[in-house]
Design a protein around this motif. Structure first.
Motif, PDB file in Angstrom:
ATOM      1  N   CYS A   1       0.842  -1.193   0.000  1.00 57.90           N
ATOM      2  CA  CYS A   1       0.000   0.000   0.000  1.00 57.90           C
ATOM      3  C   CYS A   1       0.882   1.249   0.000  1.00 57.90           C
ATOM      4  O   CYS A   1       1.617   1.502   0.958  1.00 57.90           O
TER       5      CYS A   1
ATOM      6  N   GLU B   1      -6.035   3.707   2.266  1.00 53.14           N
ATOM      7  CA  GLU B   1      -6.403   2.623   3.175  1.00 53.14           C
ATOM      8  C   GLU B   1      -7.265   1.621   2.420  1.00 53.14           C
ATOM      9  O   GLU B   1      -8.189   2.005   1.707  1.00 53.14           O
ATOM     10  N   LEU B   2      -6.960   0.336   2.579  1.00 58.52           N
ATOM     11  CA  LEU B   2      -7.636  -0.734   1.862  1.00 58.52           C
ATOM     12  C   LEU B   2      -8.115  -1.783   2.855  1.00 58.52           C
ATOM     13  O   LEU B   2      -7.373  -2.150   3.773  1.00 58.52           O
TER      14      LEU B   2
ATOM     15  N   THR C   1      -2.806   0.026   5.487  1.00 56.69           N
ATOM     16  CA  THR C   1      -2.584   1.457   5.360  1.00 56.69           C
ATOM     17  C   THR C   1      -1.208   1.660   4.740  1.00 56.69           C
ATOM     18  O   THR C   1      -0.442   0.703   4.569  1.00 56.69           O
ATOM     19  N   LYS C   2      -0.877   2.893   4.442  1.00 57.48           N
ATOM     20  CA  LYS C   2       0.385   3.229   3.797  1.00 57.48           C
ATOM     21  C   LYS C   2       1.558   2.521   4.481  1.00 57.48           C
ATOM     22  O   LYS C   2       1.691   2.568   5.703  1.00 57.48           O
TER      23      LYS C   2
ATOM     24  N   SER D   1     -11.298  -6.755  -2.160  1.00 51.93           N
ATOM     25  CA  SER D   1     -10.850  -5.487  -1.600  1.00 51.93           C
ATOM     26  C   SER D   1     -11.932  -4.427  -1.689  1.00 51.93           C
ATOM     27  O   SER D   1     -12.771  -4.449  -2.589  1.00 51.93           O
TER      28      SER D   1
ATOM     29  N   THR E   1     -12.408   0.047  -0.450  1.00 54.92           N
ATOM     30  CA  THR E   1     -11.849   1.232   0.174  1.00 54.92           C
ATOM     31  C   THR E   1     -12.884   2.342   0.177  1.00 54.92           C
ATOM     32  O   THR E   1     -13.648   2.470  -0.777  1.00 54.92           O
TER      33      THR E   1
ATOM     34  N   ALA F   1      -7.226   4.215  -2.568  1.00 51.22           N
ATOM     35  CA  ALA F   1      -5.926   3.645  -2.216  1.00 51.22           C
ATOM     36  C   ALA F   1      -5.099   3.467  -3.476  1.00 51.22           C
ATOM     37  O   ALA F   1      -5.639   3.281  -4.569  1.00 51.22           O
TER      38      ALA F   1
ATOM     39  N   LEU G   1      -1.865   1.068  -4.770  1.00 49.17           N
ATOM     40  CA  LEU G   1      -1.137  -0.151  -4.428  1.00 49.17           C
ATOM     41  C   LEU G   1      -0.114  -0.493  -5.498  1.00 49.17           C
ATOM     42  O   LEU G   1      -0.334  -0.231  -6.680  1.00 49.17           O
TER      43      LEU G   1
END
Length: 123
Positions: free
Chosen positions: A61, A65-66, A79-80, A95, A97, A101, A103
């Motif tokens: 990531c 936020e996923l 998160t990051k 997934s 969000t 996000a 990725l």
């Protein structure tokens, strides 16, 4: 897999592919190699996958936020700076969000292990 020679990637110059989710959309920029691919994926706000995925991935990531939901009911928030790693055919996941996000995703033949690998960080 063949050797990959040193190269740089200007992700902004790669053509985007957009795919709709159940809600929102995902934008992919992809580099293909023999036996694996590298993707920069941007999920829109309020994105939710429209399918369960059984493919293996290494996911990192970069922003946002996923939520990764597994078919057994467990869910994990990335998160990051966080990652998840899974082999092909090991679990169904999807997934979503709320805020969007970005990725970096690697996948390919190297994740086709018949048995789950041990977690080296828990040995």
């Amino acid at each position: 897999m063949g050797a990959v020679l040193f190269q740089t990637a200007d992700w902004s110059s790669l053509p985007p592919t957009q795919r709709p989710g159940k809600t929102g959309y995902a934008t992919y920029r992809t580099i293909e190699f023999e036996g694996f691919r590298v993707r920069l994926v941007e999920y829109s706000e309020n994105y939710a996958a429209n399918h369960w995925c059984r493919a293996g991935h290494i996911v990192y990531c970069l922003e946002g936020e996923l939520l990764s939901e597994l078919s057994d009911g467990r869910a994990f928030k990335l998160t990051k700076g966080m990652s998840y790693i899974v082999s092909d055919e090991v679990s169904e996941h999807r997934s979503s969000t709320k805020s969007g996000a970005t990725l970096l995703i690697l996948d390919g033949k190297f994740l086709r292990e018949p048995k789950p690998l041990l977690n080296p960080w828990k040995m």
